[in-house]
Design an enzyme around this catalytic site. Sequence first.
Site, PDB file in Angstrom:
ATOM      1  N   PRO A   1       0.782  -1.243   0.000  1.00  0.00           N
ATOM      2  CA  PRO A   1       0.000   0.000   0.000  1.00  0.00           C
ATOM      3  C   PRO A   1       0.813   1.293   0.000  1.00  0.00           C
ATOM      4  O   PRO A   1       0.824   2.054   0.974  1.00  0.00           O
ATOM      5  CB  PRO A   1      -0.835  -0.136   1.273  1.00  0.00           C
ATOM      6  N   CYS A   2       1.454   1.568  -1.110  1.00  0.00           N
ATOM      7  CA  CYS A   2       2.234   2.802  -1.230  1.00  0.00           C
ATOM      8  C   CYS A   2       1.349   4.048  -1.159  1.00  0.00           C
ATOM      9  O   CYS A   2       1.833   5.129  -0.837  1.00  0.00           O
ATOM     10  CB  CYS A   2       3.061   2.796  -2.507  1.00  0.00           C
TER      11      CYS A   2
END
Length: 177
Positions: free
Chosen positions: A135-136
């Site tokens: 989850p950047c």
Amino acid sequence: MSFKWKYKTPEQFDDLMMISDGQNLTALFFINSCYPYKEKEDLQIKNLPIFDNTCKWLDEYFSGLVPNFTPKIKINNLTNFRKKVSDIMAQIPYGKTITYSDIACKIAIERKINKMSSQAVGGAVGFNPICLIIPCHRVVGKNGSLTGYGGGIKNKYYLLKHENNDMSKFFIPKMRT
């Protein structure tokens, strides 16, 4: 040989493209993103079990659930630094955020050095080829700036909103001229 499969997202998001080596998910990115390998011409469209599994994960995620499994992924060309940043991102809980500076501080402490560059962390975050699952989008600027998202700021905003983040804490920076 690599394969691709398109995923239709809810209306406020751009659609997603998946890439696989036949066994593993090797990329997941928004179609309108600046992902560097999205224009490869030699990708065959083929539904594979890994795409079915990834679609199940995405269906759960977009329906508001927190998936309790991770599709089999493989990221090529990871340096030790990029792997460390990727591992930290993978630990960011649903509905939470962390700053580039926070990640830099964690790495500096682990390496027993005085300081780590937030910009270097930003480069490693930007390398992430598997959005959402790694989850950047949950990495934000220290001042609440929604910056540095290859999948597009609009998608980052709606992903954080989808995860019930308090959006009053964030802002979209003005474009520089």
